[in-house]
Motif scaffolding. Sequence first.
Motif, mmCIF file in Angstrom:
data_model
loop_
_atom_site.group_PDB
_atom_site.id
_atom_site.type_symbol
_atom_site.label_atom_id
_atom_site.label_comp_id
_atom_site.label_asym_id
_atom_site.label_seq_id
_atom_site.Cartn_x
_atom_site.Cartn_y
_atom_site.Cartn_z
ATOM 1 N N ILE A 147 40.718 -13.467 16.375
ATOM 2 C CA ILE A 147 41.652 -14.535 16.020
ATOM 3 C C ILE A 147 42.504 -14.993 17.202
ATOM 4 O O ILE A 147 42.676 -16.176 17.439
ATOM 5 N N ARG A 148 43.062 -14.035 17.962
ATOM 6 C CA ARG A 148 43.878 -14.360 19.140
ATOM 7 C C ARG A 148 43.540 -13.373 20.250
ATOM 8 O O ARG A 148 43.162 -12.235 19.988
ATOM 9 N N GLY A 149 43.716 -13.800 21.496
ATOM 10 C CA GLY A 149 43.435 -12.931 22.630
ATOM 11 C C GLY A 149 44.553 -11.922 22.859
ATOM 12 O O GLY A 149 45.729 -12.295 22.938
ATOM 13 N N LEU A 150 44.196 -10.647 22.950
ATOM 14 C CA LEU A 150 45.164 -9.576 23.142
ATOM 15 C C LEU A 150 45.132 -9.099 24.591
ATOM 16 O O LEU A 150 44.046 -8.902 25.151
ATOM 17 N N PRO A 151 46.283 -8.895 25.225
ATOM 18 C CA PRO A 151 46.296 -8.450 26.620
ATOM 19 C C PRO A 151 45.495 -7.166 26.818
ATOM 20 O O PRO A 151 45.627 -6.211 26.049
ATOM 21 N N GLY A 152 44.644 -7.167 27.844
ATOM 22 C CA GLY A 152 43.816 -6.000 28.124
ATOM 23 C C GLY A 152 42.559 -5.910 27.295
ATOM 24 O O GLY A 152 41.735 -5.023 27.504
ATOM 25 N N HIS A 153 42.403 -6.830 26.340
ATOM 26 C CA HIS A 153 41.254 -6.814 25.436
ATOM 27 C C HIS A 153 40.371 -8.043 25.641
ATOM 28 O O HIS A 153 39.668 -8.471 24.728
ATOM 29 N N LEU A 238 48.593 -14.932 12.515
ATOM 30 C CA LEU A 238 48.273 -15.025 13.937
ATOM 31 C C LEU A 238 47.786 -16.422 14.309
ATOM 32 O O LEU A 238 48.090 -16.939 15.382
ATOM 33 N N ARG A 239 47.016 -17.038 13.414
ATOM 34 C CA ARG A 239 46.468 -18.362 13.707
ATOM 35 C C ARG A 239 47.566 -19.398 13.896
ATOM 36 O O ARG A 239 47.457 -20.301 14.726
ATOM 37 N N ILE A 240 48.624 -19.307 13.089
ATOM 38 C CA ILE A 240 49.655 -20.352 13.105
ATOM 39 C C ILE A 240 50.863 -19.973 13.953
ATOM 40 O O ILE A 240 51.760 -20.793 14.141
ATOM 41 N N MET A 241 50.896 -18.752 14.493
ATOM 42 C CA MET A 241 52.051 -18.302 15.265
ATOM 43 C C MET A 241 52.165 -19.109 16.562
ATOM 44 O O MET A 241 51.192 -19.245 17.304
ATOM 45 N N PRO A 242 53.345 -19.644 16.867
ATOM 46 C CA PRO A 242 53.524 -20.392 18.125
ATOM 47 C C PRO A 242 53.207 -19.514 19.333
ATOM 48 O O PRO A 242 53.429 -18.302 19.319
ATOM 49 N N ILE A 243 52.701 -20.125 20.381
ATOM 50 C CA ILE A 243 52.259 -19.386 21.558
ATOM 51 C C ILE A 243 53.392 -18.549 22.147
ATOM 52 O O ILE A 243 53.203 -17.369 22.487
ATOM 53 N N ALA A 244 54.577 -19.136 22.276
ATOM 54 C CA ALA A 244 55.692 -18.412 22.891
ATOM 55 C C ALA A 244 56.052 -17.176 22.082
ATOM 56 O O ALA A 244 56.309 -16.098 22.648
ATOM 57 N N LEU A 245 56.052 -17.285 20.760
ATOM 58 C CA LEU A 245 56.367 -16.144 19.911
ATOM 59 C C LEU A 245 55.272 -15.085 20.001
ATOM 60 O O LEU A 245 55.551 -13.878 20.084
ATOM 61 N N LEU A 249 55.738 -11.222 21.285
ATOM 62 C CA LEU A 249 55.368 -10.147 20.363
ATOM 63 C C LEU A 249 54.436 -9.147 21.033
ATOM 64 O O LEU A 249 54.527 -7.935 20.802
ATOM 65 N N LEU A 250 53.537 -9.647 21.880
ATOM 66 C CA LEU A 250 52.539 -8.787 22.514
ATOM 67 C C LEU A 250 53.020 -8.185 23.833
ATOM 68 O O LEU A 250 52.346 -7.312 24.389
ATOM 69 N N ALA A 251 54.160 -8.618 24.331
ATOM 70 C CA ALA A 251 54.661 -8.118 25.614
ATOM 71 C C ALA A 251 54.893 -6.609 25.547
ATOM 72 O O ALA A 251 55.545 -6.112 24.628
#
Length: 262
Positions: A147-153, A238-245, A249-251
Amino acid sequence: MTSAHSPLIFITGASSGIGQALAARYARAGYRLALVARRTAEIRAWADAQGLDERRCGVFGADVADVDSIVAAGQACMAQMGLPDVVVANAGISIGMDTGVREDIDVLARTLAVNNTGLAATFHPFVDAMRQRGSGRLVAVASVAAIRGLPGHGAYCASKAAVVAYAESLRGELRGSGVKVVTLVPGYIDTPLTRRNRYAMPFLMKVDDFADRAHAAIEAGAAWRVIPWQMGWVARLLRIMPIALFDRLLAGRPRKHRQSEA
């Protein structure tokens, strides 16, 4: 009781985890099994422990990353056991990557070869025969990581997003033929693949419970099914979550083990 006329399921990545759990679930449903993995001795030992003789369970060795190898396994299945009613492209790998590290580019290539090219090659031997018969189910195992790209994945997320898009394309191509394309989208399932993860896994599901729900989705011919259902809501958010948020969240989230850390 099973016989030569019992329905047949072909499953890749069947030596452990989701593939093995699906094999057990379909065996209970009276299916004959055609199980594929590189580790054939492990599959045969498992089948013997389940009381599944060679008439009920055929074992085929193949490396899904090698197109000719997995195509040959599919052809051998049809020659020895007949045309499957269900084909599950389950084999997959999940390894962390860092684009700044040269060896991790090879990890990306291997991941795409197994999770994407290998999936299409798994379906290839059966598509025309199923279309001519007018029935069958082709099951693509994706992931909520699509659904969304995860850091390191990056490798895993990219490959599973490609699984979703590929299966959707194939479903359109086979519309009206009687052949169903089912996309399974697991969340976190308790398997050897996930037990080494070093981050929280919400709604972690036992693999046998996943197999029960996957069996129901496949038999219903569902086009898309997120399992467990709670992860379906996570996927929608996850699909509708704004990019900045999403980025905040993933930081700092722990990353998947890279190959050199295995």
